[in-house]
Design a protein around this motif. Structure first.
Motif, PDB file in Angstrom:
ATOM      1  N   SER A   1       0.857  -1.181   0.000  1.00 40.46           N
ATOM      2  CA  SER A   1       0.000   0.000   0.000  1.00 40.46           C
ATOM      3  C   SER A   1       0.889   1.225   0.000  1.00 40.46           C
ATOM      4  O   SER A   1       2.096   1.141   0.220  1.00 40.46           O
ATOM      5  N   GLY A   2       0.293   2.386  -0.255  1.00 41.14           N
ATOM      6  CA  GLY A   2       1.060   3.619  -0.254  1.00 41.14           C
ATOM      7  C   GLY A   2       0.354   4.702  -1.044  1.00 41.14           C
ATOM      8  O   GLY A   2      -0.751   4.499  -1.553  1.00 41.14           O
ATOM      9  N   ARG A   3       1.004   5.853  -1.140  1.00 38.75           N
ATOM     10  CA  ARG A   3       0.379   7.015  -1.751  1.00 38.75           C
ATOM     11  C   ARG A   3       1.354   7.759  -2.675  1.00 38.75           C
ATOM     12  O   ARG A   3       2.528   7.928  -2.348  1.00 38.75           O
TER      13      ARG A   3
ATOM     14  N   ILE B   1      -9.697   6.001  -3.226  1.00 39.34           N
ATOM     15  CA  ILE B   1      -9.680   7.126  -4.167  1.00 39.34           C
ATOM     16  C   ILE B   1      -8.370   7.078  -4.940  1.00 39.34           C
ATOM     17  O   ILE B   1      -7.290   7.185  -4.346  1.00 39.34           O
ATOM     18  N   THR B   2      -8.451   6.917  -6.242  1.00 41.40           N
ATOM     19  CA  THR B   2      -7.238   6.882  -7.050  1.00 41.40           C
ATOM     20  C   THR B   2      -7.545   7.283  -8.490  1.00 41.40           C
ATOM     21  O   THR B   2      -8.688   7.183  -8.958  1.00 41.40           O
ATOM     22  N   GLY B   3      -6.513   7.783  -9.170  1.00 36.69           N
ATOM     23  CA  GLY B   3      -6.651   8.182 -10.562  1.00 36.69           C
ATOM     24  C   GLY B   3      -7.412   9.482 -10.760  1.00 36.69           C
ATOM     25  O   GLY B   3      -7.870   9.773 -11.861  1.00 36.69           O
ATOM     26  N   GLN B   4      -7.513  10.289  -9.712  1.00 29.83           N
ATOM     27  CA  GLN B   4      -8.315  11.505  -9.772  1.00 29.83           C
ATOM     28  C   GLN B   4      -7.460  12.765  -9.765  1.00 29.83           C
ATOM     29  O   GLN B   4      -6.386  12.793  -9.186  1.00 29.83           O
ATOM     30  N   THR B   5      -7.976  13.810 -10.408  1.00 27.95           N
ATOM     31  CA  THR B   5      -7.423  15.150 -10.257  1.00 27.95           C
ATOM     32  C   THR B   5      -8.454  15.946  -9.475  1.00 27.95           C
ATOM     33  O   THR B   5      -9.557  16.231  -9.958  1.00 27.95           O
TER      34      THR B   5
ATOM     35  N   LEU C   1      -0.660   5.982 -14.051  1.00 27.56           N
ATOM     36  CA  LEU C   1       0.060   5.280 -12.991  1.00 27.56           C
ATOM     37  C   LEU C   1      -0.906   4.633 -12.002  1.00 27.56           C
ATOM     38  O   LEU C   1      -0.611   3.561 -11.459  1.00 27.56           O
ATOM     39  N   ALA C   2      -2.046   5.279 -11.768  1.00 26.21           N
ATOM     40  CA  ALA C   2      -3.037   4.696 -10.859  1.00 26.21           C
ATOM     41  C   ALA C   2      -3.440   3.300 -11.320  1.00 26.21           C
ATOM     42  O   ALA C   2      -3.661   2.397 -10.498  1.00 26.21           O
TER      43      ALA C   2
ATOM     44  N   ILE D   1      -1.399   0.858  -4.023  1.00 25.75           N
ATOM     45  CA  ILE D   1      -0.867   2.219  -4.033  1.00 25.75           C
ATOM     46  C   ILE D   1      -1.834   3.108  -4.799  1.00 25.75           C
ATOM     47  O   ILE D   1      -2.187   2.804  -5.944  1.00 25.75           O
ATOM     48  N   THR D   2      -2.267   4.194  -4.175  1.00 23.19           N
ATOM     49  CA  THR D   2      -3.152   5.131  -4.853  1.00 23.19           C
ATOM     50  C   THR D   2      -2.341   6.289  -5.431  1.00 23.19           C
ATOM     51  O   THR D   2      -1.287   6.656  -4.900  1.00 23.19           O
ATOM     52  N   VAL D   3      -2.849   6.844  -6.528  1.00 21.76           N
ATOM     53  CA  VAL D   3      -2.178   7.955  -7.212  1.00 21.76           C
ATOM     54  C   VAL D   3      -3.223   9.008  -7.544  1.00 21.76           C
ATOM     55  O   VAL D   3      -4.188   8.730  -8.261  1.00 21.76           O
TER      56      VAL D   3
END
Length: 247
Positions: A134-136, A234-238, A169-170, A178-180
């Motif tokens: 896991s990670g950010r 929550i990932t892949g968001q702007t 990358l997400a 890992i979320t991006v």
């Protein structure tokens, strides 16, 4: 929230948003391995106040080898297996109409803002994928990359590229937890907005539904949330933080 001794890599830490992020991360209990091109009294104070949890090095974000060396050194220090992620905050801008903008300036903006962030993330992920599930990853983007602004074509291109990088990358690293995400702040009174005079800033405020400029705390609080377990899905968001300016 407990951070359990987690460490983060943070770029562009010497002033403005980067410095605010470093202070908040340390207050939350994270360890911070940070880089910027210059050292100052604010960084010296963080080193003195948090000798076991704050590591600073001078790094040119346009130099891939220097980025790799920084991450390698940081991971030999306390971060080690507790490396939780990276916040790509380093950025620069040059103003000018594209037809007269020197190619070297265009290349430098893209190198620092986009390629540098990609290289730093690449180096951090290599370490994280060895030890974590896991990670950010948080990329500091800009509403300029979403809507554009006259005279900031290279800067806008670099930030739009950072948004696309975050989405792609997400998908790559989601399977290992890992979320991006990217944060796109509105206009703030920082060094990057020094080219805007008071009249221009006042106009931006008038066009903003919440009737003020973006503040450092607005972005810091969102970054804090994205780093937490509450944001694990929550990932892949702007995520835009602009008081409704671009809505």
């Amino acid at each position: 929230m407990t951070t359990s001794g987690k460490w983060l890599i943070l770029s562009g830490v010497s002033r403005g948003l980067g410095l605010a992020l470093a202070r908040d991360l340390l207050a939350q209990g994270y360890g911070v391995a940070a880089c910027s091109t210059t050292h100052n009294d604010d960084l010296a104070a963080l080193e003195a106040d948090h000798p076991a949890r704050f590591l600073w090095r001078s790094v040119d974000m346009a130099a891939a080898a220097a980025i790799e060396a920084f991450v390698a050194e940081a991971c030999q220090q306390p971060p080690g297996e507790r490396l939780w992620g990276v916040i790509n905050n380093a950025g620069m801008s040059v103003e000018g109409i594209l037809s007269t903008l020197p190619v070297r300036d265009i290349e430098h903006v893209l190198q620092v803002n986009l390629t540098g962030a990609i290289c730093l993330t690449r180096a951090v992920l290599r370490q994280m994928m060895k030890t974590r599930k896991s990670g950010r990853v948080i990329n500091i983007s800009s509403i300029t990359g979403l809507r554009g602004y006259t005279g900031l074509t290279a800067y806008a291109a670099s930030k739009a590229g950072l948004d696309g990088f975050s989405r792609a990358l997400a998908r790559e690293v989601g399977r290992i937890g890992i979320t991006v995400n990217a944060i796109a702040p509105g206009y703030m009174k920082t060094q990057l907005s020094e080219g805007l005079d008071d009249a221009q800033l006042a106009q931006i405020v008038r066009r903003t539904p919440l009737n003020r400029l973006c503040e450092l705390a607005d972005v810091v609080h969102l970054a804090r949330f994205l780093l937490s377990e509450d944001a694990a899905f929550i990932t892949g968001q702007t995520l835009v933080v602009d008081g409704g300016l671009t809505s």
